[in-house]
Design an enzyme around this catalytic site. Sequence first.
Site, PDB file in Angstrom:
ATOM      1  N   ARG A  11       5.037 -12.412   9.987  1.00  0.00           N
ATOM      2  CA  ARG A  11       5.341 -11.502   9.142  1.00  0.00           C
ATOM      3  C   ARG A  11       6.941 -11.420   9.933  1.00  0.00           C
ATOM      4  NH1 ARG A  11       3.987  -6.591   9.840  1.00  0.00           N
ATOM      5  NH2 ARG A  11       1.830  -6.919   9.028  1.00  0.00           N
ATOM      6  N   GLU A  15       0.846  -1.250  -0.624  1.00  0.00           N
ATOM      7  CA  GLU A  15       0.057   0.597   0.020  1.00  0.00           C
ATOM      8  C   GLU A  15       0.770   0.962  -0.121  1.00  0.00           C
ATOM      9  OE1 GLU A  15      -2.621   0.727   3.584  1.00  0.00           O
ATOM     10  OE2 GLU A  15      -3.739   2.892   2.491  1.00  0.00           O
ATOM     11  N   LYS A  38       4.029   1.205   9.862  1.00  0.00           N
ATOM     12  CA  LYS A  38       4.154   1.946   9.014  1.00  0.00           C
ATOM     13  C   LYS A  38       3.352   3.506   9.612  1.00  0.00           C
ATOM     14  CE  LYS A  38       2.759  -0.295   4.903  1.00  0.00           C
ATOM     15  NZ  LYS A  38       2.347   0.152   3.609  1.00  0.00           N
TER      16      LYS A  38
HETATM   17  P1  ATP Z   1       2.120  -2.707   7.973  1.00  0.00           P
HETATM   18  O1  ATP Z   1       1.532  -3.468   9.354  1.00  0.00           O
HETATM   19  O2  ATP Z   1       3.996  -2.269   8.603  1.00  0.00           O
HETATM   20  O3  ATP Z   1       1.219  -1.031   7.627  1.00  0.00           O
HETATM   21  P2  ATP Z   1       1.177  -3.444   6.295  1.00  0.00           P
HETATM   22  O4  ATP Z   1       1.250  -4.822   6.223  1.00  0.00           O
HETATM   23  O5  ATP Z   1      -0.135  -2.537   5.909  1.00  0.00           O
HETATM   24  O6  ATP Z   1       2.144  -2.785   6.664  1.00  0.00           O
HETATM   25  P3  ATP Z   1       1.210  -3.372   3.161  1.00  0.00           P
HETATM   26  O7  ATP Z   1       1.907  -2.501   2.443  1.00  0.00           O
HETATM   27  O8  ATP Z   1       0.192  -3.559   3.116  1.00  0.00           O
HETATM   28  O9  ATP Z   1       1.739  -2.335   4.532  1.00  0.00           O
HETATM   29  O10 ATP Z   1       2.475  -4.516   2.866  1.00  0.00           O
HETATM   30  C1  ATP Z   1       2.399  -5.124   1.678  1.00  0.00           C
HETATM   31  C2  ATP Z   1       3.148  -6.551   2.415  1.00  0.00           C
HETATM   32  O11 ATP Z   1       4.162  -6.914   2.389  1.00  0.00           O
HETATM   33  C3  ATP Z   1       1.564  -7.376   2.582  1.00  0.00           C
HETATM   34  O12 ATP Z   1       1.202  -8.657   1.719  1.00  0.00           O
HETATM   35  C4  ATP Z   1       2.278  -7.643   3.718  1.00  0.00           C
HETATM   36  O13 ATP Z   1       1.843  -9.094   4.395  1.00  0.00           O
HETATM   37  C5  ATP Z   1       3.735  -8.130   3.715  1.00  0.00           C
HETATM   38  N1  ATP Z   1       4.457  -7.269   4.818  1.00  0.00           N
HETATM   39  C6  ATP Z   1       4.392  -6.585   5.284  1.00  0.00           C
HETATM   40  N2  ATP Z   1       4.591  -6.279   6.488  1.00  0.00           N
HETATM   41  C7  ATP Z   1       5.920  -7.273   6.690  1.00  0.00           C
HETATM   42  C8  ATP Z   1       6.127  -8.168   7.403  1.00  0.00           C
HETATM   43  N3  ATP Z   1       7.089  -7.167   9.235  1.00  0.00           N
HETATM   44  N4  ATP Z   1       7.351  -9.250   7.556  1.00  0.00           N
HETATM   45  C9  ATP Z   1       6.579 -10.692   6.176  1.00  0.00           C
HETATM   46  N5  ATP Z   1       6.032  -8.934   5.505  1.00  0.00           N
HETATM   47  C10 ATP Z   1       5.397  -8.186   5.917  1.00  0.00           C
HETATM   48 MG    MG Z   2      -1.945  -4.141   4.759  1.00  0.00          MG
END
Ligand code: ATP
Ligand code: MG
Length: 575
Positions: A266, A40, A276
């Site tokens: 994760r 995102e 984020k």
């Molecule tokens: P955050 O929780 O930091 O805001 P998010 O999951 O909302 O992160 P996205 O931009 O949606 O952020 O993430 C893109 C991809 O990266 C998704 O498929 C998510 O599952 C993966 N991802 C995000 N954080 C992690 C992590 N700590 N370890 C592994 N994969 C991750």
């Molecule tokens: Mg997300």
Amino acid sequence: MDPIVGTADAPSTDFIREAVAEDRRTGKHGGRVLTRFPPEPNGFLHIGHAKSICLNFGVAAGFDGACNLRFDDTNPTKEGLEYVRSIQEDVRWLGFDWGERLFFASDYFESLYSHAEQLIVDRLAYVDSLSADDTRAHRGTLTEPGRDSPHRARSVEENLALFREMRAGGFPDGAHVLRAKIDMASPNMNMRDPTLYRIRHVTHHRTGDAWCIYPTYDYAHPVSDAIEGVTHSLCTLEFEDHRPLYDWIVKHTRQPARPQQIEFARLNLNYTIMSKRRLLALVELGHVNGWDDPRMPTIAGARRRGYTPEAIRDFCGRIGVAKKANVVDIALLEHTVREDLNRRADRALAVVRPVKVVIENYPDDRDEQVTAVNNPDNPAAGTRTLPFSREIYIERDDFMENPPRRFFRLSPGNEVRLRYAYILKCERVVKDAAGVVTELRCTYDPESLDGTTATRRVKGTIHWVSATHARDAEVRLYDRLFLSSDPGEGGRDPLDDLNPDSLERVTGCKVEPALADARPGSRFQFERLGYFCVDPESRPEAPVFNRTVTLRDSWARISRQHPDPAAPGSRRDAG
Ligand code: ATP
Ligand code: MG
């Protein structure tokens, strides 16, 4: 691209690759493998994303497949083009190439909308007009079923008319939502008529004001996967309970492709936050100097700090992919970086906190060059010459006037070797009125040049730079951004755990002449001090170096005590 993973013939290395290999054997998805990395664009990528990137691109590469880069840009209030740009830069820097496969969920808005109308026609979706509070009250709890909204029984015609009016901008934010009609009594809360669309009168960074209704993640994600023909939709564990909904959406939007969601744990790192939202707060409140501050766990921060993409990929390989959540020790990441830099970084001499040494028996007018090894771990890196002269700088804490026993550096009457040069003896200490040492008067042994046959041995070796040739520099020493291994533990504000001394800017450092002209991004080992890289702000007349890591390897120590690679990270549940 580097061969980061095994090929299809190589044995699978984790449960996801095993599942994909099995699907290839059975011909599921026609034997195709298509993954996607779906960020995102609401922040910079962090080291957790690197795990997902390595996994998605790695699985694709390992099975002759492909991986899409898809921006999940369905929530315009927090998203922006700055992030779209930085994410692409960071994925590319990590060493992955999506080729032509760049997509945006917002490109599917029209298609998502017509699928939603189809769901209405199929009596699988309805417009609900409950207030947020009433919606919550109807939702039930984990132990109690929810109750149907009074609007659940609306006719297809009424729903279509309302949904079209929602799209046309006839209602304010929050007046209505579109919900899937599934089961308000489902034990899985995600199946209790989840929201598919919300009204939001906000401008989108790509579609402008064309839309004032936006799809939810739960609706947009499976449809986007299906539109692209994704075969394996790899996501983190918190979406496990959403999988029945994912499958429901794929099925009832009558997708020809049947993407399959697989969840993995994760990456959590101790001493680090990766949300984020929280990282944005650090930037906005000025606790760090932007998303690419070298203290940030972002890819951009790691790059600026001097980490290499190879080290980050290597780290992601070492931590592996598992179903069970755990916390990885940041010492493993630092160890991996150190191992990588040890091979690739040339050595250099730099004095961070200098004190001047005058070598009284060294001729005033002599101009000498000594030979230094660039990288003892890489003979191909060769040697260089260093200017030596009557006045040099050494590290202030390499001298002690009243040393304890077993202090093998410089002290009055004692000898120490100057790296690549001569043996130095301290004769006299000069101090200012406040008693601070301002200068050391020393002598050297002209017969002791390093590398010559006549060389004597002394216990200690210290680094130095020639005072007449040295260049001034700023050195930025970074420490952990958080003092707690689990910032924000127990519901505290993580900001309360910030380390007030995470950045120390030291000016007036002295570096060997060639260092000042090194290009931004170049990496060095400053002997005895650590790995450093040239900051993008660095200029030849005002060089700036970031400390990447120190030389002290706590991981090597821990892993000698616990040969099990998983041992040092304490475990905790998915967060
Ligand atoms: P955050 O929780 O930091 O805001 P998010 O999951 O909302 O992160 P996205 O931009 O949606 O952020 O993430 C893109 C991809 O990266 C998704 O498929 C998510 O599952 C993966 N991802 C995000 N954080 C992690 C992590 N700590 N370890 C592994 N994969 C991750
Ligand atoms: Mg997300």
